[in-house]
Scaffold this motif. Sequence first.
Motif, short mmCIF file in Angstrom:
data_model
loop_
_atom_site.label_atom_id
_atom_site.label_comp_id
_atom_site.label_asym_id
_atom_site.label_seq_id
_atom_site.Cartn_x
_atom_site.Cartn_y
_atom_site.Cartn_z
N LEU A 27 -22.80 25.45 -46.06
CA LEU A 27 -23.52 26.18 -45.02
C LEU A 27 -24.55 27.15 -45.60
O LEU A 27 -25.65 27.27 -45.06
N GLN A 28 -24.22 27.82 -46.69
CA GLN A 28 -25.19 28.72 -47.32
C GLN A 28 -26.44 27.94 -47.76
O GLN A 28 -27.56 28.37 -47.52
N SER A 29 -26.22 26.82 -48.37
CA SER A 29 -27.34 26.00 -48.83
C SER A 29 -28.16 25.47 -47.66
O SER A 29 -29.39 25.55 -47.66
N VAL A 36 -22.10 33.69 -46.62
CA VAL A 36 -21.33 32.99 -45.59
C VAL A 36 -19.87 33.33 -45.84
O VAL A 36 -19.42 33.32 -46.99
N ALA A 37 -19.16 33.65 -44.78
CA ALA A 37 -17.73 33.95 -44.91
C ALA A 37 -16.94 33.25 -43.82
O ALA A 37 -17.40 33.15 -42.67
N LEU A 38 -15.79 32.77 -44.20
CA LEU A 38 -14.84 32.15 -43.28
C LEU A 38 -13.62 33.06 -43.25
O LEU A 38 -13.01 33.34 -44.30
N LEU A 39 -13.30 33.57 -42.05
CA LEU A 39 -12.21 34.54 -41.91
C LEU A 39 -11.16 33.99 -40.94
O LEU A 39 -11.51 33.54 -39.84
N VAL A 49 -10.90 33.83 -46.13
CA VAL A 49 -10.27 32.75 -46.90
C VAL A 49 -11.28 32.07 -47.82
O VAL A 49 -10.89 31.37 -48.75
N ALA A 50 -12.57 32.26 -47.56
CA ALA A 50 -13.62 31.73 -48.42
C ALA A 50 -14.90 32.52 -48.14
O ALA A 50 -15.17 32.90 -47.00
N ALA A 51 -15.65 32.77 -49.20
CA ALA A 51 -16.92 33.49 -49.04
C ALA A 51 -17.83 33.15 -50.20
O ALA A 51 -17.38 32.91 -51.32
N ILE A 52 -19.11 33.17 -49.91
CA ILE A 52 -20.13 33.01 -50.95
C ILE A 52 -21.21 34.03 -50.67
O ILE A 52 -21.54 34.29 -49.51
#
Length: 143
Positions: A27-29, A36-39, A49-52
Motif C-alpha cells: 500500500l505504501q508503494s 502506512v499502519a495496520l492496527l 500489527v504492521a507499519a512502514i
Amino acid sequence: MLEESLIADLVTDLPAAIRYERLVVTLQSHFGCQAVALLKLEQTQLRPVAAIGLEREVLGRRFLIEQHPRLQAILQSRQVVHFAPDSDFPDPYDGLVAGMVGTPLPVHDCMGIALYTEGQCWGVLTLDALQAGTFSRLTVLEL
C-alpha cells in the motif's frame, strides 16, 4: 497491479505477521505515501500489527481510542475517511514518523478505513503522506 498483489498474498500460505507486513509495504508503494499502519482493535484500544514509515517502537504501542479523534472517526465510519490537511484533529503518529522522531507532523494528507471481517470490526488501516494533496478523491475511492 494492486489487486493482483493483494490477492496473491491472500491465497498464499503465510504467517499473519508476514502477510500484514507485505500489505503495508504494498500500500505504501502503490499510494506513494510515507507511512502506512495496520492496527488491530482490542476492546478500547488499537494495537499496531504492521507499519512502514513509522518508528519501530510504534509496534509496541497501544492507542487508546478515546484519546485519538482521528482513529475514532475512522472507526465510526464504514467508508474511507480522508482528513483535510488543515484538520484540527491531532495525528496519532506525531513524532513517530521515520526520520522525524519527536517532531510534530507538518500539514499533510491522511486517510484511513475501518476493516471488517464477518460483520465485526477487526481494526483500522491508516495512510499518511507528508505532502498535502497526495490523496485525491480518486485515491480515496480506490482505497
